[in-house]
Design an enzyme around this catalytic site. Structure first.
Site: not given
Ligand code: PLP
Length: 448
Positions: A54, A56, A225, A228, A234
């Site tokens: 933890y 914070e 994010t 991707k 994540r």
């Molecule tokens: C994927 C995405 C998000 C959100 O991401 P999460 O991890 O799914 O909450 C926000 N903005 C854009 C442009 C995205 O492509």
């Protein structure tokens, strides 16, 4: 990682299901453009003992003891993010992209303020002010659109901004295949006094790989994010640019406060470590080559599809993504394309197209992309092969159409799904998909 022997011993059901999912990932063509495969190093860091802590607060200012090691990990992740994106401030604690974006609102807006973002069915993200998102409920949202050709309508965005004087403008979205007009949006934001936030969630890997213009000289805030094209675990990062600090020297502090205690509790330190490792990977020449290949593959796939008569929104792509217009098969046919491709082991998602003639649940397009396939090592010849498979599968959709009445739709689609699963030509494509996947093995050191 590499073995799940303890899961196997203690939880046979979850072990079985992880195995099933690994097989699905290995034996299919993953073409959802927001997905990717992390390295084993990133996965090991993200699956580490750091999940136990933890912490914070921020490095040097924590609400719990025992954080001297976590401080070093978070500081390293922050340093790597700043260096890689060329910005003076980064916060690596957001749990994911959606909370990160909400934290930006909390930092610069009061509830009820006017904000602007790309309309959802024009490719925008829920968190840019869509009505069912918290961002659309707590802020007054003015959406801008794309034109008939599928490009962002800058003139409309400009006039909406001048009329409505938003506090915050978003640029960057989830279903847009062209370069984002950061410069034009920065002029609009300056003219109306708004904060400009660039959400580069989809393209951050291309930005650091030099394949998409960086927003750092145009936006005040940048969010992304990490899972991707950036190929991390994540999570998400919020950054403030030099320009952002010039506009508001307290912006970094406001973001920190919005993340914690504004929106979140303890950071996910195992993910922060995974992000640090992913950022290190993303700073290598190999990653630059990866980003280049992602775009080369996307262009090759787009050309090969176009040659086979498949219609693409904007006619092509500048990035990792393609948007197929399925209206030649009929209105609302996205789900049919998605189901037919899935029957052959090709995973994509149905998506709205500009001027969507149907609805977000039964949209008329398909969104697909190349980040995950490129991570497996596939190149232009494979894109050519895949385009052939896709067009073959699409030929099996002819004769079907979305029922006009809402009542009968799910039964109809269920029976369509059955037809696709027993279709001999689709079964033949499924065999070719399997053969292709075996040529580009995934996580082959991972023994279950
Ligand atoms: C994927 C995405 C998000 C959100 O991401 P999460 O991890 O799914 O909450 C926000 N903005 C854009 C442009 C995205 O492509």
């Amino acid at each position: 990682m590499g073995t799940l022997s303890d899961v196997k011993k203690q939880d046979a059901e979850i072990f079985e299901l992880i195995g099933e999912e690994l097989a699905r990932q290995r034996d299919g063509l993953e073409m959802i453009p927001s997905e990717n495969f992390t390295s084993e190093a990133v996965m090991q860091a993200s699956g580490s003992i750091l999940t136990n802590k933890y912490s914070e607060g921020y490095p040097g200012h924590r609400y719990y003891g025992g954080n001297h090691v976590i401080d070093k990990i978070e500081a390293l992740a922050v340093e790597r993010a700043k260096k890689l994106f060329g910005v003076p401030y980064a916060n690596v604690q957001p749990y994911s992209g959606s909370p990160a974006n909400f934290e930006v609102y909390m930092a610069v807006c009061d509830p009820g303020d006017t904000i602007m973002g790309q309309n959802l069915s024009d490719g925008g993200h829920l968190t840019h002010g869509f009505k069912t998102s918290a961002t659309g409920r707590f802020y007054k949202s003015i959406p801008y659109h794309v034109n008939k050709e599928g490009y962002i309508d800058i003139e409309e965005a400009r006039s909406l901004a001048m009329q409505n004087k938003p506090r915050l403008i978003w640029v960057g979205s989830t279903a847009y295949t062209r370069e984002f007009p950061f410069k034009e949006f920065s002029e609009i934001a300056e003219e109306c006094g708004a904060y400009l936030a660039a959400d580069i969630s989809h393209i951050s890997g291309l930005v650091v790989g030099g394949m998409h213009k960086s927003p750092k000289d145009y936006a005040h805030v940048v969010t992304t994010t990490t899972h991707k094209t950036l190929r991390g675990p994540r999570g998400a990062i919020i950054m403030v640019t030099e320009k952002g600090i010039r506009k508001d020297p307290e912006l970094p502090e406001k973001i920190d406060k919005a993340v914690f205690p504004g929106m979140q509790g303890g950071p996910h330190d195992h993910i922060v470590a995974g992000i640090a490792t992913a950022l290190l990977e993303a700073s290598t020449p190999e990653f630059k080559a990866y980003a280049r290949q992602v775009v080369a593959n996307s262009r090759a796939l787009g050309n090969a599809l176009s040659e086979r008569g498949v219609r693409l929104v904007t006619g092509g792509t500048d990035n990792h993504m393609l948007l197929i217009d399925m209206t030649p098969f009929g209105v609302g046919m996205g789900v049919f394309g998605q189901e037919a491709l899935e029957a052959a082991g090709i995973t994509v998602n149905k998506n709205t197209i500009p001027g969507e003639p149907s609805s977000p649940f039964f949209p008329s397009g398909i969104r697909l992309g190349t980040p995950a396939l490129t991570t497996r090592g596939m190149q232009e010849p494979e894109m050519e092969e895949i385009a052939g498979m896709i067009s073959k599968i699409f030929s099996r959709i002819n004769g079907y159409s979305l029922p006009q009445k809402k009542e009968g739709r799910s039964e109809y689609i269920e029976s369509f799904r059955k037809d696709m699963r027993s279709d001999k030509e689709i079964a033949a494509v499924r065999e070719r998909v399997l053969e292709l996947c075996r040529r580009f093995p995934l996580y082959n050191k991972m023994a279950l």
